[in-house]
Design an enzyme around this catalytic site. Sequence first.
Site, short mmCIF file in Angstrom:
data_model
loop_
_atom_site.label_atom_id
_atom_site.label_comp_id
_atom_site.label_asym_id
_atom_site.label_seq_id
_atom_site.Cartn_x
_atom_site.Cartn_y
_atom_site.Cartn_z
N ASP A 180 0.88 -1.17 0.00
CA ASP A 180 0.00 0.00 0.00
C ASP A 180 0.92 1.22 0.00
O ASP A 180 1.55 1.53 1.01
CB ASP A 180 -0.87 -0.03 1.27
CG ASP A 180 -1.68 1.25 1.46
OD1 ASP A 180 -1.64 2.13 0.57
OD2 ASP A 180 -2.36 1.37 2.51
N GLU A 215 -7.36 0.37 -4.59
CA GLU A 215 -7.39 0.28 -3.12
C GLU A 215 -8.71 -0.29 -2.58
O GLU A 215 -8.70 -1.15 -1.70
CB GLU A 215 -7.08 1.65 -2.50
CG GLU A 215 -5.59 1.98 -2.63
CD GLU A 215 -5.27 3.44 -2.48
OE1 GLU A 215 -6.15 4.22 -2.08
OE2 GLU A 215 -4.12 3.82 -2.77
N LYS A 253 2.59 11.13 -3.37
CA LYS A 253 1.58 10.42 -4.16
C LYS A 253 0.70 11.39 -4.95
O LYS A 253 0.24 11.09 -6.05
CB LYS A 253 0.73 9.58 -3.22
CG LYS A 253 -0.26 8.67 -3.89
CD LYS A 253 -0.82 7.71 -2.87
CE LYS A 253 -1.93 6.85 -3.41
NZ LYS A 253 -2.40 5.89 -2.39
N ASP A 262 -12.63 5.50 2.85
CA ASP A 262 -11.19 5.56 3.12
C ASP A 262 -10.79 6.98 3.51
O ASP A 262 -10.73 7.88 2.66
CB ASP A 262 -10.45 5.10 1.86
CG ASP A 262 -8.93 5.03 2.06
OD1 ASP A 262 -8.43 5.56 3.07
OD2 ASP A 262 -8.26 4.45 1.19
#
Length: 606
Positions: free
Chosen positions: A9, A147, A70, A169
């Site tokens: 992850d 994800e 990211k 999330d």
Amino acid sequence: MDELVVGIDLGTTNSEIAAFADGQVRVLGPASSKILPSCVGFSPSGELLVGQAARNQQALYPELTVRSIKRKMGQAETVSLGEKKFTPQEISALILRELAEWARRQLGQPARKAVITVPAYFSDAQRNATREAGMLAGLEVVRILNEPTAASLAYGFAEGRRHTAMVYDLGGGTFDVSIVTVEGDVTEVLSSHGNNHLGGDDFDDLLLERLARSFQKEHGIDIRQGYPVARARLWWAAEEAKKKLSFEPYARVREEALAVRNGQPLHLDLEVSRDEYEEMIRPLVEATLDSVSHALRDAGKAPGDLDAILLVGGSTRTPLVSRLLVERAGLEPRQDVHPDLCVALGAGVLATRLAGRDVERVLVDVSPYSFGPSYLGERGGFSYPYCYQPIIHRNTPLPVTRTERYMTSVPNQTIVEIKIFQGEDEDALKNVLVGDFRVEGLRAMAGPNEVLCRMSLDVDGILHVTAIEKDTGKSKHITIANALQAKSEADIAAARARLQEMFASRAMGDDLFGEEEGEEEEAPEAEQSGEAISKVVPIASHPAHVAARRLIERSRGLFERMHGDDVEEAISLHERIEAAIAVQDQRDLKQATEALKELLFFVEGN
Ligand code: AMP
């Protein structure tokens, strides 16, 4: 030796790596922490830092530290670290290399192949950049995995039926929600929505503001202007306090010598309550619910179509998140797989399958039962001494520690009797009594005295329960062994019989809890410590406050359907309820909640 395929992850705030080890899919890494902050930097002396060391210096040397890379994946722009420039892929590769090193050290075998997760909304360019980062780190990226799909793999759904799940999330810097369908091995992302700049970091900022304002009020110094070291300390303190408030009703922040004036050190010492904190972050959490509605609409689904809500990301440990989700979607979210490790574990499940080993779902130690104390509350409009709401909920990963607030129920009450139950029923008498104890010598107070009940349960099934008088810190503790052992029918029957007996003997005594029709809610006569046990009053419900706040939340959700006058009336009732809670005015609390219920009755009826 089997080929090692790892699941990674690669997160905005933190990253994790998982693989099959010792018979199951596990998150790998040093014993101290298996979460690697997605931070890369150079120390002032030029040493490369990856992970926690880079994060530690981030507030002091922002120009020497990169975080949240990211967000830049797939963009042409480079980032500067001191004098040097790096592509986003290169920075990500340094994070991936560190994770692969963690795996090699733990498993004694190099990881050459990896499954890496990306958000469902990532474009092809962003996915390719992630693949390239893997290659730069010496990894063959065998699969780029969405994800939310990883999260549903970690949970694993029973075969045979098509399931619809919402994956919510909320991480450190990003929020996204996806609606997925899962059928056998195939997970389809139907819709995704979110905010790339919303997460736990914003919660930290709000708390930091609160701490800084308090310090400024007391000492006249604004830490936010020109005090980088003190500001960095406050930032850490804010994050620590935030995390604590997920499990405790209060967090005390103490920072010694935060600033110095005329040679005198100035300290910060402040207690923040969860209630106050939740009010601060509520608008942000509400904003995530708008995305939830959008995602559902885009997927053509209603809340009632959902089989499960899966919580992912460290910030979903914030209790307000689950509470608001239950209210809006009518479904208790699942968090039995650690929310911050869930995506890595799901990637690990796929990685393990790709390595040729059949694994079903992730195994985690969770509590199979709920535990909590009984309290004096309200049932069906009457006072009832055996109300029950768990403090530790079924399916919570172990070990766990949680604390809740309760109040003494009569003036000058110096003794409380705490009964701990195992079970799910709102009526404690329908659950199983697993232990009880008395706390004596509390301060005699005319108003309610706050008593905290802390429960800790470990993987061996040992349950520790501590009652703490909030103002003095005076506490009493019991340990219940074998709390997780299944009870036989005979044990359950015996425990119930014992309770019924206690209940019956109390009902025959003076009517401490009963309330005659039409009678004003007067507090009973003062209790004296040392009187017969039937006169000892159990802890009383803070849940009355919780119920009142839930009502406020429900009414906020109905504003759109109300006339302007009603909205105004509702808001003034909210204020009255909050004021009644603040000064512990039970009578006004009751009147104001009744008035609000009546108002909602007409709105909901229309
Ligand atoms: P993630 O991006 O999933 O690793 O989540 C990181 C975010 O979760 C950070 O903002 C953390 O401060 C936050 N976080 C971690 N643990 C907790 C907790 N116990 N309560 C609230 N937030 C937490």
